[in-house]
Design a protein around this motif. Structure first.
Motif, PDB file in Angstrom:
ATOM      1  N   ALA A 122      28.626   8.265  31.482  1.00  0.00           N
ATOM      2  CA  ALA A 122      29.588   7.155  31.500  1.00  0.00           C
ATOM      3  C   ALA A 122      28.870   5.822  31.646  1.00  0.00           C
ATOM      4  O   ALA A 122      27.876   5.712  32.353  1.00  0.00           O
ATOM      5  N   MET A 160      37.997   3.967  34.977  1.00  0.00           N
ATOM      6  CA  MET A 160      38.505   5.168  35.652  1.00  0.00           C
ATOM      7  C   MET A 160      39.002   4.826  37.050  1.00  0.00           C
ATOM      8  O   MET A 160      40.012   5.347  37.502  1.00  0.00           O
ATOM      9  N   SER A 165      33.617  12.555  32.962  1.00  0.00           N
ATOM     10  CA  SER A 165      33.569  11.490  31.955  1.00  0.00           C
ATOM     11  C   SER A 165      33.253  12.024  30.567  1.00  0.00           C
ATOM     12  O   SER A 165      33.197  11.253  29.614  1.00  0.00           O
ATOM     13  N   ARG A 208      34.722  12.131  38.894  1.00  0.00           N
ATOM     14  CA  ARG A 208      35.582  12.233  37.715  1.00  0.00           C
ATOM     15  C   ARG A 208      34.748  12.765  36.550  1.00  0.00           C
ATOM     16  O   ARG A 208      33.571  12.435  36.419  1.00  0.00           O
ATOM     17  N   GLN A 247      33.179   2.180  31.750  1.00  0.00           N
ATOM     18  CA  GLN A 247      34.036   3.376  31.789  1.00  0.00           C
ATOM     19  C   GLN A 247      34.316   3.786  33.230  1.00  0.00           C
ATOM     20  O   GLN A 247      35.438   4.173  33.565  1.00  0.00           O
ATOM     21  N   ALA A 248      33.295   3.707  34.077  1.00  0.00           N
ATOM     22  CA  ALA A 248      33.481   4.075  35.480  1.00  0.00           C
ATOM     23  C   ALA A 248      34.506   3.153  36.148  1.00  0.00           C
ATOM     24  O   ALA A 248      35.407   3.618  36.862  1.00  0.00           O
TER      25      ALA A 248
END
Length: 163
Positions: free
Chosen positions: A70, A78, A66, A64, A74-75
């Motif tokens: 990230a 997601m 970012s 993804r 945040q990971a």
């Protein structure tokens, strides 16, 4: 100019016999072994992060964007957003529940603690792997990270990511 039949047959005979001369008969596809696996590494320098989704044979990394380096939080967020349309078209899904409510995260050295305000005992093995691998690979230490998942009902130390 008239060609003889023998001359025409002499020219056609190799063209007719050549395909049959090799002795190999056509066959269907023969499958051997498991599909190949390739370890991918997100390009953190260019803002990539891996989230792990359920594929046909277990969890698979999906990169993804970012927009920069990230954080582990945040990971995981997601990942909790679930598979995108392109992921679904490729047959990827998620076994994580779609609603978590509030979530807390603490990173202490090589331990990531995720707190969710819902029961976690019923999380499948695949759902646990999705969280473990996503959190582990968001850290620079990668697979050397221990992920602890705490819910209303219990606290689970997730198995280390196999990748």
């Amino acid at each position: 100019m008239r060609r003889s039949r023998t001359g025409v047959l002499a020219l056609l005979l190799p063209a007719v016999l050549l395909p049959a001369a090799c002795g190999v008969r056509p066959s269907g596809v023969v499958e051997v072994g498991d599909p190949a696996l390739v370890q991918t590494v997100p390009d953190a320098a260019h803002g990539g992060v891996a989230v792990y989704l359920k594929g046909p044979d277990g969890v698979l990394p999906v990169i993804r964007d970012s927009g920069g380096k990230a954080t582990t939080g945040q990971a995981v967020m997601m990942l909790l957003d679930g598979p995108r349309d392109v992921d679904k078209a490729a047959g990827l899904t998620s076994e994580l529940p779609s609603y978590f409510g509030a979530m807390g995260m603490e990173v202490d050295g090589t331990t990531v603690r995720i707190t969710v305000y819902r029961p976690v005992r019923d999380f499948s093995t695949v759902a646990r792997q999705q969280l473990s691998c996503t959190a582990a690979h968001a850290r620079e230490e990668s697979g050397a990270v221990t992920v602890v998942l705490k819910g209303n009902d219990t606290t689970l130390t997730l198995e280390r990511c196999p990748f």
